[in-house]
Design an enzyme around this catalytic site. Structure first.
Site, short mmCIF file in Angstrom:
data_model
loop_
_atom_site.label_atom_id
_atom_site.label_comp_id
_atom_site.label_asym_id
_atom_site.label_seq_id
_atom_site.Cartn_x
_atom_site.Cartn_y
_atom_site.Cartn_z
N HIS A 57 -9.53 0.65 4.84
CA HIS A 57 -8.25 0.85 5.54
C HIS A 57 -8.48 1.73 6.76
O HIS A 57 -9.30 2.65 6.73
CB HIS A 57 -7.24 1.50 4.58
CG HIS A 57 -5.85 1.49 5.13
ND1 HIS A 57 -5.40 2.41 6.03
CD2 HIS A 57 -4.82 0.62 4.91
CE1 HIS A 57 -4.14 2.14 6.33
NE2 HIS A 57 -3.76 1.05 5.67
N GLU B 55 -6.90 4.11 7.94
CA GLU B 55 -6.73 5.55 7.71
C GLU B 55 -7.99 6.14 7.08
O GLU B 55 -8.32 7.31 7.32
CB GLU B 55 -5.48 5.81 6.84
CG GLU B 55 -4.21 5.59 7.66
CD GLU B 55 -2.98 5.17 6.87
OE1 GLU B 55 -2.99 5.29 5.63
OE2 GLU B 55 -2.01 4.72 7.50
N ASN C 9 0.86 -1.19 0.00
CA ASN C 9 0.00 0.00 0.00
C ASN C 9 0.90 1.24 0.00
O ASN C 9 1.54 1.53 1.01
CB ASN C 9 -0.89 -0.03 1.25
CG ASN C 9 -1.69 1.24 1.42
OD1 ASN C 9 -1.83 2.03 0.48
ND2 ASN C 9 -2.21 1.47 2.61
N TRP C 10 0.93 1.92 -1.14
CA TRP C 10 1.83 3.08 -1.25
C TRP C 10 1.25 4.33 -0.60
O TRP C 10 1.90 5.37 -0.55
CB TRP C 10 2.15 3.36 -2.73
CG TRP C 10 2.89 2.26 -3.43
CD1 TRP C 10 3.26 1.04 -2.92
CD2 TRP C 10 3.36 2.28 -4.79
NE1 TRP C 10 3.91 0.30 -3.87
CE2 TRP C 10 3.99 1.03 -5.03
CE3 TRP C 10 3.31 3.21 -5.82
CZ2 TRP C 10 4.57 0.70 -6.26
CZ3 TRP C 10 3.88 2.89 -7.05
CH2 TRP C 10 4.51 1.65 -7.26
N LYS C 11 0.01 4.25 -0.14
CA LYS C 11 -0.66 5.40 0.49
C LYS C 11 -0.53 6.63 -0.42
O LYS C 11 -0.59 6.51 -1.63
CB LYS C 11 -0.09 5.65 1.88
CG LYS C 11 -0.03 4.37 2.73
CD LYS C 11 0.16 4.65 4.17
CE LYS C 11 0.39 3.33 4.91
NZ LYS C 11 0.10 3.40 6.32
N GLY D 181 2.78 -1.35 4.26
CA GLY D 181 2.74 0.08 3.94
C GLY D 181 4.14 0.60 3.67
O GLY D 181 4.68 0.45 2.57
N GLY D 182 4.76 1.19 4.69
CA GLY D 182 6.05 1.86 4.55
C GLY D 182 7.10 1.04 3.81
O GLY D 182 7.77 1.56 2.90
N GLU E 188 -5.35 -5.55 10.46
CA GLU E 188 -4.40 -4.47 10.66
C GLU E 188 -4.70 -3.77 11.98
O GLU E 188 -5.51 -2.84 12.03
CB GLU E 188 -4.50 -3.45 9.52
CG GLU E 188 -4.17 -4.04 8.16
CD GLU E 188 -3.55 -2.99 7.25
OE1 GLU E 188 -2.47 -3.25 6.74
OE2 GLU E 188 -4.14 -1.92 7.08
N GLY F 91 2.13 1.98 10.68
CA GLY F 91 3.00 3.14 10.52
C GLY F 91 3.68 3.57 11.81
O GLY F 91 4.24 4.66 11.91
N SER G 38 3.37 -2.46 10.22
CA SER G 38 4.82 -2.39 10.35
C SER G 38 5.53 -3.69 9.96
O SER G 38 6.50 -4.10 10.60
CB SER G 38 5.20 -1.96 11.77
OG SER G 38 4.69 -0.67 12.05
#
Ligand code: PEP
Length: 222
Positions: free
Chosen positions: A80, A82, A6-8, A203-204, A146, A152, A182
């Site tokens: 998600h 977020e 997930n590149w957000k 993600g990151g 998640e 994150g 993470s």
């Protein structure tokens, strides 16, 4: 085993370079909307980060399943944390987005997970039960567990916490369950080796080609 990146709201790596580095490794990437076409054209398995339930309509800022499919996008992340935390998405909306996307022919990764306060209050199972109650099993539906406190933050759920939550989710809904929160090249092996962990939503670490490829390689070896 699915490993999805997930590149957000980051540009992310160069799709062509990522494609070359991945070789034959199974993967999913979910770039920002403006990079979807580049990812599809590079031959990456490409998902959107969200999707509306309707085929079309006056829904400013939204994207429909047919519009994504017309681009060669194969699926979407839905719900998600977020989206839930910052943009007011509800269980009901997540249910509608998931059903609309599945009906149109997209694959869906639907995200569930508790906040830190909910875990500390002993409400994890109650939260998961509520979030899953609105979803029906489907051959193209995958769940991502998640825990919000691990996204994150650099705080990863222990393999035992992940395994327990995944087994609980599977007792409620028959679907593969990815772990997200993470995940990095360094911890992917022990998380992905848990019995009920069927992949990862990253993600990151998916923004870095080497890290993402390493996690995909670990996933493909399980
Ligand atoms: C995510 O965006 O779904 C996620 C799990 O992020 P991170 O890996 O950075 O915690």
């Amino acid at each position: 085993m699915t490993v999805a990146g997930n590149w957000k709201m980051f540009p992310g790596p160069d799709p062509q370079a990522l494609r070359v580095a991945l070789g034959d490794l199974p993967h999913v990437v979910a770039p920002p909307y403006t990079r979807l076409r580049d990812c599809v054209e590079a031959g990456l398995t490409t998902y959107a980060q969200n999707v509306h339930w309707a085929d079309e309509g006056a829904f400013t800022g939204e994207i429909s399943p047919p519009l994504l499919l017309s681009l060669g996008v194969e699926g979407a992340i839905v719900g998600h944390s977020e989206r839930r935390q910052y943009f007011g998405e509800t269980d009901d909306g997540v249910a509608k987005r998931t059903a609309g996307a599945l009906q149109a022919g997209l694959n869906v990764i639907a995200c569930v997970g508790e906040t830190e306060a909910e875990r500390e209050a002993g409400e994890t199972q109650e939260v998961l039960r509520r979030q899953l109650a609105v979803l029906d099993a489907h051959p193209r539906l995958v769940i991502a567990y998640e825990p919000v406190w691990a996204i994150g933050t650099g705080r990863t759920a222990t393999p035992e916490i992940a395994q327990d939550a995944h087994a609980f989710i599977k007792s409620l809904l028959d679907a593969p369950v990815l772990y997200g929160g993470s995940v990095k090249a360094e911890n992917a092996e022990e998380l992905l080796s848990q019995r009920d962990v069927d992949g990862a939503l990253v993600g990151g670490a998916s923004l870095d080609i080497e890290s993402f490829v390493t996690i995909c390689r670990i996933g493909s070896s399980r």
